[in-house]
Design a protein around this motif. Sequence first.
Motif, PDB file in Angstrom:
ATOM      1  N   CYS A   1     -21.891  13.720  52.031  1.00 21.12           N
ATOM      2  CA  CYS A   1     -22.779  13.547  53.384  1.00 21.12           C
ATOM      3  C   CYS A   1     -23.253  12.049  53.792  1.00 21.12           C
ATOM      4  CB  CYS A   1     -23.769  14.821  53.530  1.00 21.12           C
ATOM      5  SG  CYS A   1     -23.175  16.495  53.145  1.00 21.12           S
ATOM      6  N   ALA A   2     -23.240  11.937  55.100  1.00 20.83           N
ATOM      7  CA  ALA A   2     -24.031  10.683  55.511  1.00 20.83           C
ATOM      8  C   ALA A   2     -24.674  10.857  56.870  1.00 20.83           C
ATOM      9  CB  ALA A   2     -22.824   9.458  55.569  1.00 20.83           C
ATOM     10  N   ASN A   3     -25.622   9.989  57.005  1.00 24.81           N
ATOM     11  CA  ASN A   3     -26.270  10.171  58.386  1.00 24.81           C
ATOM     12  C   ASN A   3     -25.788   9.110  59.487  1.00 24.81           C
ATOM     13  OD1 ASN A   3     -28.307  12.298  58.098  1.00 24.81           O
ATOM     14  ND2 ASN A   3     -29.013  11.068  56.494  1.00 24.81           N
ATOM     15  N   PHE A   4     -24.985   9.513  60.347  1.00 31.16           N
ATOM     16  CA  PHE A   4     -24.327   8.507  61.175  1.00 31.16           C
ATOM     17  C   PHE A   4     -25.166   8.385  62.639  1.00 31.16           C
ATOM     18  CE2 PHE A   4     -21.057  10.554  59.083  1.00 31.16           C
ATOM     19  CZ  PHE A   4     -20.207   9.341  58.685  1.00 31.16           C
ATOM     20  N   GLU A   5     -25.200   7.164  63.011  1.00 35.95           N
ATOM     21  CA  GLU A   5     -26.296   6.741  64.364  1.00 35.95           C
ATOM     22  C   GLU A   5     -25.131   6.962  65.479  1.00 35.95           C
ATOM     23  OE1 GLU A   5     -28.400   3.059  63.494  1.00 35.95           O
ATOM     24  OE2 GLU A   5     -26.992   2.909  61.516  1.00 35.95           O
ATOM     25  N   THR A   6     -24.026   7.147  65.389  1.00 36.28           N
ATOM     26  CA  THR A   6     -23.461   7.211  66.974  1.00 36.28           C
ATOM     27  C   THR A   6     -22.530   8.524  66.801  1.00 36.28           C
ATOM     28  OG1 THR A   6     -21.612   5.801  66.026  1.00 36.28           O
ATOM     29  CG2 THR A   6     -23.257   4.768  67.390  1.00 36.28           C
ATOM     30  N   ASP A   7     -22.206   8.989  67.891  1.00 40.60           N
ATOM     31  CA  ASP A   7     -21.209  10.159  68.131  1.00 40.60           C
ATOM     32  C   ASP A   7     -19.500   9.963  68.187  1.00 40.60           C
ATOM     33  OD1 ASP A   7     -20.047  12.699  68.236  1.00 40.60           O
ATOM     34  OD2 ASP A   7     -21.635  13.335  70.148  1.00 40.60           O
TER      35      ASP A   7
ATOM     36  N   LYS B   1     -28.066   1.208  56.099  1.00 41.65           N
ATOM     37  CA  LYS B   1     -29.270   1.027  56.791  1.00 41.65           C
ATOM     38  C   LYS B   1     -30.504   1.441  56.049  1.00 41.65           C
ATOM     39  CE  LYS B   1     -31.937   2.511  61.024  1.00 41.65           C
ATOM     40  NZ  LYS B   1     -31.888   3.437  62.134  1.00 41.65           N
ATOM     41  N   THR B   2     -30.183   2.507  55.140  1.00 41.16           N
ATOM     42  CA  THR B   2     -31.591   3.208  54.329  1.00 41.16           C
ATOM     43  C   THR B   2     -31.299   2.398  53.014  1.00 41.16           C
ATOM     44  OG1 THR B   2     -30.159   4.825  53.658  1.00 41.16           O
ATOM     45  CG2 THR B   2     -31.695   5.171  55.840  1.00 41.16           C
ATOM     46  N   GLY B   3     -30.210   1.884  52.465  1.00 44.26           N
ATOM     47  CA  GLY B   3     -29.879   1.485  51.057  1.00 44.26           C
ATOM     48  C   GLY B   3     -30.220   2.567  50.104  1.00 44.26           C
ATOM     49  N   LEU B   4     -29.918   3.847  50.646  1.00 44.78           N
ATOM     50  CA  LEU B   4     -29.899   5.134  49.830  1.00 44.78           C
ATOM     51  C   LEU B   4     -28.347   5.680  49.342  1.00 44.78           C
ATOM     52  CD1 LEU B   4     -32.644   7.227  51.359  1.00 44.78           C
ATOM     53  CD2 LEU B   4     -32.967   5.758  49.228  1.00 44.78           C
TER      54      LEU B   4
END
Length: 335
Positions: free
Chosen positions: A269-275, A251-254
Motif C-alpha cells: 500500500c502507498a498514499n498517492f497524491e494524484t488520481d 514525501k513522508t520518509g516512511l
Amino acid sequence: ETYLYFVSLVSLYFLVTAIGMVLFQLMNKWIGDPGGSIWSEFSKQYRDGAIRGGIASMIVFLPFYLFHWLKIGVEVNRNPFRHGSKIRARWLHVTVFFAVLVLMFDLVALVTGIMNGELSGRPIAKIAIVFVLAAAVIAYHVFLLVQDRKVIAGQGAAITDSLFFRAVFAAFLVVSVGVVAGLGLANAGTPVTASQMRNDDRRLTDLRQVQLALELYADDNQQAYPDAIGALATTGPSGRKYMGKLPKDPKTGLDYEYRRTGAGGYELCANFETDKSQDEQPYYSYQSDDIYRHGKGRACMAGGAPPPGRIFQPGDNPFAPAPVPSAARSTARRH
C-alpha cells in the motif's frame, strides 16, 4: 548599442519560440490525434513538460526583452539620430529576414500537408500559430523601419518614440504572455501538481522494486512471503540480497505498508497524491496496468498472483478502490 540590440532580439527570438511551444502543446491536448493512442501517456508527459519548459522560458526572456527594448527606446528618444544607426538598421533587417524565412517554411508546410491530405485540425492549428507569430514579428519590425525612415527624412517624430506607445506595447506583450502562461498552467498543472506527480511516479517505481524483491524472496523460501518487509534487506539462502536498501515514501520518509494476506499472497500500500485511475495504459510495456492506475489517497496492490511482469488486461486493476464486476471485467478483456 550592439549589445542592446543583440540581447533584445535574441531574447525576442527565444520568447516567441517559447510562446509557440506552449501553444503547440495546448493544441496537442485540445485537438485529438486518432492515431496516437499507443503513445498517449508518453505524449502527455512530454506535453506537460514542454509546457512548463515554455512557461519557464517566457518568465526568463520576457523581462530581458522588455528591459533592453525599453532601454533602446530611451536611447533613441534621447538621441533621434540613432534612427539612422547602421547597427539598428542591420539588426532590424536581420529580424525581419529570419521571420520571413519562418513564414515561408510555414507556408511550405501548409501546402505540403494539403497535398498529402493532412487536413485535420491539429496541423492546421499549429501552422496558423507559426503564421501569426511570424507575421506579428515582421509587422512590428517593418513598422519600426518605416518610422526610422520617417525621422531620417525629416517628416516628424516617430510614433514609436512616444511614452504612450511603449507603455501600450509593453502592456500588450505582458498580458499576451500572461494569458498563454495561464492557459499552460491550467492544462499542465502548477509546480505543486508536477511535484505530486513526480512523487507518485517514484512510489510506483518503489512498489515495483519491492514487488520484484518479494518474488525473489518467495523463490528462496518455498513460495512463502516474509512476515515483515524488513526481511527483504537480508541475504537469502541462495546468497543474494533481495534489496540493498528498502525504499521509503518520497514525501513522508516512511516505509511502504506491507502485510501478508494468507494463501500465499501479500498486499502493498502507498498514499498517492494524484488520481490516475482513468489514465490510459502507459507507454512502457514493462509497467503493467495494475502498478500504474491508482486513485488519490491510500491504494493497495494485491501481490502473488498474477506474478510481476505479466501485462495485465484493462480490467485487472488491484489498485481499483472497489472490485471490478465480473461482467465488466470480461467485457474489457474482449476489447
